[in-house]
Design an enzyme around this catalytic site. Structure first.
Site, mmCIF file in Angstrom:
data_model
loop_
_atom_site.group_PDB
_atom_site.id
_atom_site.type_symbol
_atom_site.label_atom_id
_atom_site.label_comp_id
_atom_site.label_asym_id
_atom_site.label_seq_id
_atom_site.Cartn_x
_atom_site.Cartn_y
_atom_site.Cartn_z
ATOM 1 N N LYS A 63 -103.826 7.724 16.900
ATOM 2 C CA LYS A 63 -103.794 6.261 16.819
ATOM 3 C C LYS A 63 -103.444 5.804 15.402
ATOM 4 O O LYS A 63 -102.600 4.915 15.210
ATOM 5 C CB LYS A 63 -105.152 5.684 17.224
ATOM 6 C CG LYS A 63 -105.489 5.823 18.704
ATOM 7 C CD LYS A 63 -106.900 5.307 18.980
ATOM 8 C CE LYS A 63 -107.276 5.454 20.443
ATOM 9 N NZ LYS A 63 -108.654 4.969 20.720
ATOM 10 N N ALA A 81 -110.336 4.827 15.530
ATOM 11 C CA ALA A 81 -111.517 5.511 16.050
ATOM 12 C C ALA A 81 -111.407 5.658 17.560
ATOM 13 O O ALA A 81 -110.702 4.900 18.227
ATOM 14 C CB ALA A 81 -112.789 4.745 15.686
ATOM 15 N N ASP A 82 -112.120 6.649 18.079
ATOM 16 C CA ASP A 82 -112.185 6.845 19.524
ATOM 17 C C ASP A 82 -113.595 7.328 19.860
ATOM 18 O O ASP A 82 -114.104 8.256 19.215
ATOM 19 C CB ASP A 82 -111.153 7.873 19.986
ATOM 20 C CG ASP A 82 -110.984 7.870 21.496
ATOM 21 O OD1 ASP A 82 -110.268 6.993 22.010
ATOM 22 O OD2 ASP A 82 -111.580 8.734 22.165
ATOM 23 N N THR A 83 -114.233 6.696 20.840
ATOM 24 C CA THR A 83 -115.611 7.028 21.208
ATOM 25 C C THR A 83 -115.680 7.487 22.650
ATOM 26 O O THR A 83 -115.067 6.874 23.533
ATOM 27 C CB THR A 83 -116.534 5.806 21.018
ATOM 28 O OG1 THR A 83 -116.501 5.384 19.651
ATOM 29 C CG2 THR A 83 -117.975 6.150 21.382
ATOM 30 N N GLY A 118 -114.764 9.872 17.029
ATOM 31 C CA GLY A 118 -113.828 10.451 16.078
ATOM 32 C C GLY A 118 -113.230 9.328 15.247
ATOM 33 O O GLY A 118 -112.912 8.261 15.772
#
Length: 206
Positions: A63, A81-83, A118
């Site tokens: 991203k 970010a990625d959750t 992340g």
């Protein structure tokens, strides 16, 4: 005691947030950042045999790289970010529909699961500094109460689970009633481990 706090950095007019999550936007602004919101559009399909924790770091980096390549100016920082929610080593994404949300909540009922975020910070090359990238992840354990069918049904009917990984949001009026306890960073469960992020931004810009 001075009313001026030095714990947060000065606002950065040129920090791009590669996410349209209202929760991440709010956390960054509360931390003192003036963010330019430019969400990323990437393929989020997991790689075969990829662990959930490797997945969130890879997606965050992808991203940030996509947004930086298209929009970042000289020396500008991009944050992505990625959750995900994981249980039994399996990632639970956003529910496809109400039935999927019910199934996820039943699976989490009475158990401890992990929430992993992340994060990627990418600084575009500047006049006096090369490009730099910092990728890391934060994991928090979350334990649910045993949930009755009535509690699950009422929570799904509220609409709150619809756009949230694992079909719940700890910051929501209904979601907070599901959680018996957490071990780790609360804001990581919300969607961004903000204290850790700020420290990494300081290190990247030092």
């Amino acid at each position: 005691m001075s009313e001026t706090s030095t714990s947060a950095p000065s606002p950065r007019a040129h920090l791009i947030l590669a996410s349209q999550s209202p929760r991440r936007i709010e956390l960054m602004r509360e931390a003192g950042f003036d963010v330019n919101v430019i969400p990323a559009d990437i393929d989020e399909t997991p790689i075969p045999d990829e662990s959930p924790f490797a997945l969130v770091e890879r997606l965050a980096a992808s991203k940030a790289q996509a947004v930086a390549a298209a929009h970042a100016q000289t020396g500008e920082i991009v944050l992505a970010a990625d959750t995900i929610v994981t249980v039994d080593g399996e990632a639970l994404g956003k529910p496809a529909d109400d039935a999927d949300a019910r199934a996820m909540l039943r699976r989490l009922s009475g158990r401890t699961h992990q929430v992993a975020t992340g994060v990627c910070l990418l600084r575009a090359a500047g006049d006096d500094a090369p490009a730099a990238q910092d990728v890391f992840s934060v994991v928090t354990d979350v334990t649910f109460y045993d949930l009755t069918d009535e509690e699950i049904e009422a929570y799904v009917a509220s609409g709150e689970p619809a756009d949230k990984a694992g079909a719940y949001g700890i910051q929501g009026a209904g979601g907070r009633m599901l959680v018996r306890g957490i071990d780790g960073d609360f804001y990581n469960v919300v969607g961004l481990p903000i204290a850790e992020v700020v420290r990494h931004i300081r290190a990247l810009t030092a």
